[in-house]
Design an enzyme around this catalytic site. Structure first.
Site, PDB file in Angstrom:
ATOM      1  N   GLU A  37      13.857  21.124 -36.011  1.00 12.64           N
ATOM      2  CA  GLU A  37      14.732  19.997 -36.310  1.00 12.64           C
ATOM      3  C   GLU A  37      14.064  19.212 -37.428  1.00 12.64           C
ATOM      4  OE1 GLU A  37      15.465  17.272 -33.073  1.00 12.64           O
ATOM      5  OE2 GLU A  37      16.749  16.029 -34.337  1.00 12.64           O
ATOM      6  N   ARG A 262       4.444  25.933 -24.502  1.00 12.51           N
ATOM      7  CA  ARG A 262       4.103  25.266 -25.750  1.00 12.51           C
ATOM      8  C   ARG A 262       2.594  25.088 -25.850  1.00 12.51           C
ATOM      9  NH1 ARG A 262       6.178  20.485 -27.732  1.00 12.51           N
ATOM     10  NH2 ARG A 262       8.245  21.113 -27.152  1.00 12.51           N
ATOM     11  N   LYS A 272       6.418  15.219 -32.533  1.00  9.18           N
ATOM     12  CA  LYS A 272       6.795  14.593 -33.790  1.00  9.18           C
ATOM     13  C   LYS A 272       7.044  13.103 -33.606  1.00  9.18           C
ATOM     14  CE  LYS A 272       9.743  17.896 -34.537  1.00  9.18           C
ATOM     15  NZ  LYS A 272      10.938  18.602 -34.995  1.00  9.18           N
TER      16      LYS A 272
HETATM   17  P1  ATP Z   1       8.315  17.938 -30.910  1.00  6.54           P
HETATM   18  O1  ATP Z   1       8.408  17.619 -29.447  1.00  6.54           O
HETATM   19  O2  ATP Z   1       6.944  17.971 -31.448  1.00  6.54           O
HETATM   20  O3  ATP Z   1       9.246  17.115 -31.737  1.00  6.54           O
HETATM   21  P2  ATP Z   1      10.266  19.923 -30.896  1.00  6.54           P
HETATM   22  O4  ATP Z   1      10.278  21.061 -29.935  1.00  6.54           O
HETATM   23  O5  ATP Z   1      11.224  18.832 -30.678  1.00  6.54           O
HETATM   24  O6  ATP Z   1       8.795  19.429 -31.005  1.00  6.54           O
HETATM   25  P3  ATP Z   1      11.533  21.331 -32.988  1.00  6.54           P
HETATM   26  O7  ATP Z   1      11.619  21.029 -34.429  1.00  6.54           O
HETATM   27  O8  ATP Z   1      12.760  21.247 -32.176  1.00  6.54           O
HETATM   28  O9  ATP Z   1      10.432  20.396 -32.381  1.00  6.54           O
HETATM   29  O10 ATP Z   1      10.805  22.720 -32.770  1.00  6.54           O
HETATM   30  C1  ATP Z   1      11.027  23.895 -33.505  1.00  6.54           C
HETATM   31  C2  ATP Z   1      10.483  25.034 -32.699  1.00  6.54           C
HETATM   32  O11 ATP Z   1       9.084  24.881 -32.498  1.00  6.54           O
HETATM   33  C3  ATP Z   1      11.122  25.083 -31.320  1.00  6.54           C
HETATM   34  O12 ATP Z   1      11.455  26.416 -31.022  1.00  6.54           O
HETATM   35  C4  ATP Z   1      10.047  24.566 -30.419  1.00  6.54           C
HETATM   36  O13 ATP Z   1      10.165  25.090 -29.129  1.00  6.54           O
HETATM   37  C5  ATP Z   1       8.773  25.007 -31.129  1.00  6.54           C
HETATM   38  N1  ATP Z   1       7.656  24.131 -30.776  1.00  6.54           N
HETATM   39  C6  ATP Z   1       7.601  22.793 -30.874  1.00  6.54           C
HETATM   40  N2  ATP Z   1       6.428  22.315 -30.394  1.00  6.54           N
HETATM   41  C7  ATP Z   1       5.719  23.391 -29.984  1.00  6.54           C
HETATM   42  C8  ATP Z   1       4.430  23.569 -29.387  1.00  6.54           C
HETATM   43  N3  ATP Z   1       3.640  22.527 -29.118  1.00  6.54           N
HETATM   44  N4  ATP Z   1       4.039  24.825 -29.094  1.00  6.54           N
HETATM   45  C9  ATP Z   1       4.830  25.874 -29.371  1.00  6.54           C
HETATM   46  N5  ATP Z   1       6.047  25.782 -29.924  1.00  6.54           N
HETATM   47  C10 ATP Z   1       6.503  24.562 -30.226  1.00  6.54           C
HETATM   48 MG    MG Z   2      13.144  18.591 -30.763  1.00  9.03          MG
END
Ligand code: ATP
Ligand code: MG
Length: 553
Positions: A37, A262, A272
């Site tokens: 995102e 994760r 983020k």
């Molecule tokens: P955050 O909570 O840091 O904002 P998010 O999952 O909301 O992370 P996205 O941009 O939606 O961020 O994530 C893109 C991809 O990266 C998704 O498939 C997500 O599952 C993966 N991802 C995000 N954080 C991690 C992590 N700590 N370990 C492994 N994969 C991750």
């Molecule tokens: Mg997200």
């Protein structure tokens, strides 16, 4: 597609793919996607997901798409889109022409929503967000059905079209799936599919005032792109029934969602939202502050794509959440730089040292190997002269036992040069040591016959007349301890120490931002983009002591 280091190791996802290939489920195709995102910069956790998705595709002769999951215009921005593209490329992965935006599917998503309405599987609901929450029920009680749940198809279609046309205020209505308010899974209790939101989108501008929810847009985006294995993190496990419901209700091509754990790292914030807080509250200088666990922060700090990919390979892919020691990440960059980085001499906190018996105007060009681990890196010349600087910490007037560095009367070797002996300590009025007076033994030049004489300590140094003045930034973890509470963190007040009086050897006159070195006895350093002509700035990437490797023994 050029993907170094494919994930060939047999993780559980590969086992699922092997099984699918056997049964011919997707005709032997493997097609993954990385779906960030664009609401912030990527972090090391995303690197795990990137390496996994692109790695699985590469290891199976498949494809991996880059897809921006941009369904929430209020938090998203083109700046983030650009940084994400840069970071994925820098890590060494290539999506070829397959870069997509969920926003490009808005019209199609809308048409599918009308299809759900026509088949009686979705309805327009007039409850407010708070009322929907009140109707949701609890873990032990079923939810309450919305009074608008049994509207006719015609009424629903009319209202949904008018939602799109902008006839209703923000938040006044939603489109909801008609599933089961008594489901034990909250995600299945008539979840919201669309909401009214007047916000400019970074791609579609003001075309839309209704936006689809992630749980609705994601499975359809996967389906449109022909994804086979939709890999996401564990918190989406409870959303999988909804993922499946949406695709089944529409009777369209159905990828499978697979969840993995994760990445969590000790001493590291990894969301983020929280990283944005650190930026906005000026705890750090920006998303690419070298202390940040963002890809751009790690890059600026001096991490290499090789080290990050190696780290992601080593942590593996599992089904249960765990906390990885940040020492492993540090181990990976040391391993990568050990054979690649030139060893140079830099004095971080200088102490002046005059060699009294060395001729006044003499300058010797000493031969120095660039990397003892990698002789192919050759040698260079370092000037030596009567006045040099050593590290303040390398001298003690009243040393404890086992202090093998310079003390009054004790000999040490100057790296690549001679053995010296301290004869006199000079102090200012406040009693601070300002200068050392030494003598050298001309028969002990490194690399020559007399160099056989051994002393316990070897010090690094720079020649006063030739050294370049530099700023050195020493980093420590942003967070004090392993964090127990997710929402309160304990900031480390000493995560940045700036040394502005450092001196580096003259061979560093020609370096560029991003160049990496081992400063002998100090650690690995990377030239920062804040450097200006005549005043380079160096970031400490990591010290030399490998706590992680020690723990493994
Ligand atoms: P955050 O909570 O840091 O904002 P998010 O999952 O909301 O992370 P996205 O941009 O939606 O961020 O994530 C893109 C991809 O990266 C998704 O498939 C997500 O599952 C993966 N991802 C995000 N954080 C991690 C992590 N700590 N370990 C492994 N994969 C991750
Ligand atoms: Mg997200």
């Amino acid at each position: 597609m050029s993907t170094p280091n494919p994930v060939i190791s047999t993780n559980f996802i590969q086992s699922i793919i092997d099984e699918d290939n056997k049964t011919g489920k997707y005709g032997g195709r493997v097609h993954t996607r990385f779906p960030p995102e664009p609401n912030g910069y990527l972090h090391i956790g995303h690197a795990k997901s990137i390496c996994l998705n692109f790695g699985i595709a590469a290891a199976n002769d498949g494809l991996c798409n880059l897809r921006f999951d941009d369904t929430n215009p209020s938090k998203e921005d083109i700046e983030y889109v650009e940084s994400i593209m840069e970071d994925v490329r820098w890590l060494g992965f290539d999506w070829d022409e397959r870069m997509f935006y969920a926003a490009d599917y808005f019209e199609q998503l809308y048409q599918y929503a009308e299809q759900l309405i026509r088949s009686g599987k979705a309805f327009v609901c007039d409850l407010t967000a708070a009322q929907i929450r009140d109707h949701r029920g609890t873990l032990v009680e079923p939810g309450k059905e919305s009074p608008y749940r049994n509207r006719s198809v015609e009424e629903n279609l009319d209202l949904f079209r008018r939602m799109r046309a902008g006839e209703f205020p923000d938040g006044s209505r939603t489109l909801r799936a008609k599933i089961d308010m008594a489901s034990p899974n909250f995600n299945m209790r008539d979840p919201v599919l669309y909401r009214i939101l007047r916000a400019s989108h970074h791609r579609t501008g003001d075309t839309w005032c209704i936006y689809p929810m992630y749980d609705y847009a994601h499975p359809i985006s996967d389906s449109i792109e022909g994804i086979t294995h939709s890999v996401c993190t564990l918190e989406f496990e409870d959303h999988r029934p909804l993922y499946d419901w949406v695709l089944d209700a529409l009777a369209i091509y159905h990828p499978q969602q697979i969840e993995f754990a994760r990445l969590n790292l000790t001493n590291t914030v990894m969301s983020k939202r929280k990283l944005r807080e650190l930026v906005e509250q000026s705890y750090v200088s920006g998303w690419d502050d070298p202390r940040m666990p963002t890809i751009s922060g790690l890059r600026r700090r001096g991490y290499t794509p090789t080290a990050i990919r190696d780290f992601c390979d080593r942590i593996g892919v599992a089904k249960s959440n765990s906390l990885v020691d940040v020492g492993l990440l540090e181990h990976c960059i040391r391993e990568d730089l050990n054979t690649k980085a030139s060893r140079v001499m830099a004095v971080l906190k200088p102490l002046k040292l005059v060699i009294e018996n060395y001729p006044e105007d003499m300058v010797e060009e000493l031969e120095a190997e660039n990397n003892s681990e990698n002789p192919e890196m050759g040698t260079r010349k370092i000037p030596f002269s009567k006045v040099i600087y050593i590290e303040q910490d390398d001298f003690m007037e009243n040393p404890p036992k086992k202090f093998f560095r310079l003390t009054p009367g004790q000999e040490v070797r100057l790296k690549h040069a001679y053995i010296i002996k301290c004869e006199q300590v000079i102090k200012d009025d406040a009693g601070e040591i300002t200068e050392l007076r030494c003598t050298y033994d001309p028969t002990t030049k490194s690399g020559e016959s007399g160099s056989a004489r051994k002393v316990k300590g070897v010090l690094h140094w720079v020649s006063a007349a030739h050294a370049i003045s530099a700023e050195v930034r020493l980093y420590d973890y942003l967070l004090m301890d392993d964090q127990t509470n997710d929402d309160e963190y304990n900031m480390n007040p000493n995560s940045l120490i700036t040394l502005s009086e450092s001196l580096v050897e003259p061979s560093l006159a020609q370096v560029k931002p991003g160049d990496k070195f081992q400063f002998l006895r100090q650690g690995y350093f990377c030239m920062d983009r804040d450097s200006i002509p005549g005043k380079p700035v160096f970031n400490r990437i990591v010290g030399l002591r490998d706590t992680w490797a020690k723990l493994q023994k």
